[in-house]
Design an enzyme around this catalytic site. Structure first.
Site, mmCIF file in Angstrom:
data_model
loop_
_atom_site.group_PDB
_atom_site.id
_atom_site.type_symbol
_atom_site.label_atom_id
_atom_site.label_comp_id
_atom_site.label_asym_id
_atom_site.label_seq_id
_atom_site.Cartn_x
_atom_site.Cartn_y
_atom_site.Cartn_z
ATOM 1 N N SER A 414 0.636 -1.037 0.045
ATOM 2 C CA SER A 414 -0.398 -0.129 0.054
ATOM 3 C C SER A 414 1.173 1.098 0.025
ATOM 4 O O SER A 414 0.468 2.135 -0.445
ATOM 5 C CB SER A 414 -1.105 0.134 1.384
ATOM 6 O OG SER A 414 0.085 -0.013 2.546
ATOM 7 N N GLU A 447 -6.059 -0.606 -6.437
ATOM 8 C CA GLU A 447 -5.727 0.756 -7.552
ATOM 9 C C GLU A 447 -3.961 0.101 -7.571
ATOM 10 O O GLU A 447 -3.972 -0.477 -7.579
ATOM 11 C CB GLU A 447 -4.531 1.684 -6.778
ATOM 12 C CG GLU A 447 -5.557 2.526 -5.711
ATOM 13 C CD GLU A 447 -4.516 3.572 -5.024
ATOM 14 O OE1 GLU A 447 -4.520 4.865 -4.741
ATOM 15 O OE2 GLU A 447 -3.579 2.761 -4.058
#
Ligand code: 3H9
Length: 707
Positions: A414, A447
């Site tokens: 992340s 993402e």
């Protein structure tokens, strides 16, 4: 006759075919074409009845949504669809509407103005307008209750959810399901009914119920809307319009509906939701990755790490029918991971989301393992180990050794640098970030992080995979925190600063919930685990320029072992059902820490809370956009709507800023800059667009996402 509508004949049956690809929307020219066909049919004595059908993949998916923007920006509006639908309903020769694909919105309204409806079993009908902040605007709220009954019409118009053909038949929305060829079946049906008088939906009042029953339907619907569709105008308007159908003659009901439709159409909520509709479709268009880029078939996959994220990702793959190896380093961790997966599936069965058999099939697709055996054949590996660069590099080196050439190696990091991870392999072109959001099997956002060397095929494959997995894939560049978390940092920072400056924990969360967010920032912190941010802070503190204000309350809470829900205490305290309650101990601690830091507390308004939190997102979003780490402002919006609980009716943070006006946003950010210093320096793009009187939506880059 327009070229969007064709009229042909099968002996005594006329066939009107709508051909307006891709979804046969009722764009200008379509109603006119049908109307002209009806005129010709009326004059042709050899025609006994007509079939109205869609060419291509579907019947009519609704009004042309692109037209709404033109209408609200002042383009003169025609008479609407209602008069044309009355004309069709008044045709003395029966019109049989033949439905495949979807009859949505104006499409269903068109169908209901026909005299009969037949459909293939895979067809769906619905009034999804509410999802665009609208209500049906062509008498849907007046005709649907006459066919389906008041309760069903309320449910359909309020939720916007479609019903399948079988259910539509049960409720009287359609008259027959056609097995085999739709057109042939519809023509046969037309011959059966040709000699009968054509029933007009608007004259069928038998399902409109009685006042007492209806009153309870409407009041319980309003209660549900207030709870589940908090702050939204359209669901309430839809209920009002259907209520009008039960109380007013048809023509008056139509006028009432029309007024509400126009109110909704001109609302910011509808404009925002329409922006979301098109943005969700735009997001998969990547300027330098052509549509015909070859895809790498993903038939099997592996996940490294069976923690919360790894387990969730394995479920997502298994749910999409992809067999997956799930690797851990020790048996205890593997057993724990598998137990969580089993309990998640058991919960889904309990809640009726899928059957026991489906759950078993999904579980059987996940093969737990402690070794890399079998990795040599998989097409894709997703790494989801603990967030640390050294460990990730070690894992990728090993994956590079064991996986076949051409296999995609993806990281669920992340925050970490994808290029650095890719450099530990001999195949950086096949390395990419796939950042899932927790819980991975629930959150829609993915993402997709493009590294410097990531190949177009790998990007295109991952974008396609996101669809297969039921996710919204957004391509982002490789900057720290990528797009979502990079923006989330300043947002959470402001929430903490506000606490330090005197706002209460509940006031901060409530202000953002009132704005429309699913949860407040502090409650989100407790849910995600405060220790995550604490560890990241510790790792990156040395990168912070000196003299910049640092939030401290959350770190202090972590030092006391208050990590949030998982430890039963964080910003709030939690009972064993994980229900939050304010904790006076925390208030006391904050007062002490703040006094020690020499901060003088003050009264803070809800407006300041929302402005500071939301504009912190916007200011960082503007930097990301200008630096090219997101392709479009609308991509950032999609990230926030699908991964961070931002309210769809606000359109996303960047769209919201556009609706406020960038000049106003810039002035407020400048004010915060003067008050709070460097962290609030306005992003150059925000300043520039504000000065030029432009919007983020108008800002475009041609080069593709930065890496
Ligand atoms: C309405 O009807 C109001 C009425 O009451 C009358 C008022 C007077 N218009 O989704 P896809 C485009 S409100 C214009 O990727 P799928 C879409 O942008 C309307 N364009 O395909 C895309 O373009 P591109 C109520 C539309 O197979 C392409 O078609 N109706 C419209 O995954 C393919 O779309 C709705 O809300 C439209 N109505 O899903 C239904 N619909 O290729 C909205 C689609 O350039 N549509 N496009 O990106 C849907 O839900 C889905 O598109 C559908 C197909 C399920 C039909």
């Amino acid at each position: 006759m327009t070229d969007l509508v064709q009229l042909t004949k099968d002996n005594d049956i006329a066939i009107i075919t709508i051909n307006n690809p891709p979804v046969n929307a009722l764009s200008p020219g379509v109603p006119e074409g049908i109307s002209e066909a009806l005129d010709r049919i009326a004059q042709d004595a050899s025609v006994k009845a007509a079939v109205l059908i869609g060419g291509g993949r579907t019947f009519v998916a609704g009004a042309d949504i692109k037209e709404f923007g033109k209408m609200t920006s002042g383009k003169p509006r025609g008479a609407g669809l209602t008069p044309f639908l009355l004309k069709m309903e008044d045709s003395t020769k029966p019109v049989i509407v033949a439905i495949h694909g979807t009859a949505f919105g104006g499409g269903l309204e068109l169908a209901m103005a026909g005299h009969y409806r037949v459909a293939v079993s895979s067809a769906q009908v619905g009034q999804p307008e509410v999802k665009l902040g609208l209500i049906p605007g062509a008498a849907g709220t007046q005709r649907l209750p006459r066919l389906a009954g008041v309760a069903k019409a309320v449910e359909m118009c309020m939720t916007g959810n479609p019903v399948k053909a079988e259910e539509a038949l049960k409720f009287g929305i359609i008259d027959r399901i056609i097995e085999g060829d739709l057109l042939a079946g519809a023509i046969a049906f037309a011959r059966e009914v040709a000699a009968k008088p054509a029933p007009k939906t608007r004259e069928r009042n038998e399902k409109l119920g009685n006042a007492t029953e209806n009153a309870s339907i409407f009041s319980s619907a309003r209660e549900t809307a207030a709870k589940k569709q908090r702050g939204l105008l359209a669901p309430v308007a839809a209920i009002d319009a259907i209520e009008a159908a039960t109380k007013m003659p048809f023509e008056e009901g139509c006028k009432f509906e029309q007024k509400l439709f126009i109110d909704c159409l001109f609302s910011e909520q509808s404009k925002s939701l329409i922006h979301v509709f098109f943005s969700e479709r735009e997001v998969s268009k990547i300027p330098d990755i052509p549509k015909d880029t070859p895809l790498i078939p993903i038939k099997t996959a592996a996940v490294v790490g069976a923690g919360t994220m790894g387990g969730g990702i394995a479920m997502v793959l298994a749910n999409a029918g992809i067999p997956v190896l799930l690797k851990e380093t020790d048996q205890t961790a593997l057993d724990r991971g598998l137990a969580t997966i089993k309990s998640n599936y058991a919960n889904s069965v309990k809640r009726g989301r899928f059957s026991q058999q489906a759950a078993d099939e999904r579980l059987n697709r996940i093969t737990p393992t402690l070794s890399y055996d079998g990795f040599s054949t998989v097409d894709l590996v997703i790494e989801a180990v603990f967030e640390g660069m050294a460990l990730k590099k070690e894992v990728f080196k090993e994956l590079d050794r064991v996986c076949k050439p051409g296999a995609i190696l993806a990281s669920n990091t992340s925050t970490l640098n994808i290029d650095e991870i890719a450099a530990s392999t001999s195949r950086p072109a096949f390395v990419i970030g796939t950042h899932f959001f927790s819980p991975a099997n629930v959150m829609r956002l993915l993402e997709i992080v493009r590294g410097k060397a990531t190949s177009p095929e790998v990007i295109a494959t991952c974008m396609q995979l996101s669809k297969t997995l039921g996710k919204v894939g957004v391509l982002v560049g490789n900057c720290r925190g990528f797009v979502g978390n990079r923006m989330f940092g300043p947002y959470r920072r402001e929430a903490q600063f506000l606490i330090e400056e005197g706002a209460s924990i509940e006031a901060v969360d409530q202000a953002l919930v009132d704005f429309g967010n699913a949860m407040g920032p502090l409650a989100v912190g407790d849910l995600a685990g405060l220790d995550v941010g604490w560890r990241i802070n510790k790792e990156y503190r040395h990168l912070q320029p000196p003299g910049i204000r640092q939030a401290f309350v959350e770190d202090h809470l972590c030092e006391l072992g208050r990590f949030g829900q998982k430890t039963g205490a964080g910003w709030y305290k939690y009972d064993d059902q994980r229900r939050a309650a304010p904790d006076p101990v925390v208030d006391e601690l904050i007062r002490k820490w703040v006094a020690e830091a020499g901060i003088v507390q003050r009264q803070i308004s809800a407006e300041e809370i929302t402005d500071r939190c939301i504009y912190a997102l916007v200011n960082e979003g503007a930097r990301i956009l200008e630096e090219g780490y997101a392709l479009r402002a609308s991509d950032i919006d999609i990230i926030y709507l699908n991964g961070y609980g931002f309210p769809a009716h606000r359109g996303g943070p960047m769209w919201y800023a556009d609706t406020v006006g960038l000049k106003k946003v810039y002035e407020r950010v400048s004010e915060f800059h003067r008050q709070h210093g460097e962290i609030w320096r306005p992003a150059p793009l925000l300043k520039r667009l504000a000065e030029q009187g432009k919007t983020f939506a108008q800002f475009g880059k041609e080069e593709g996402v930065a890496t």
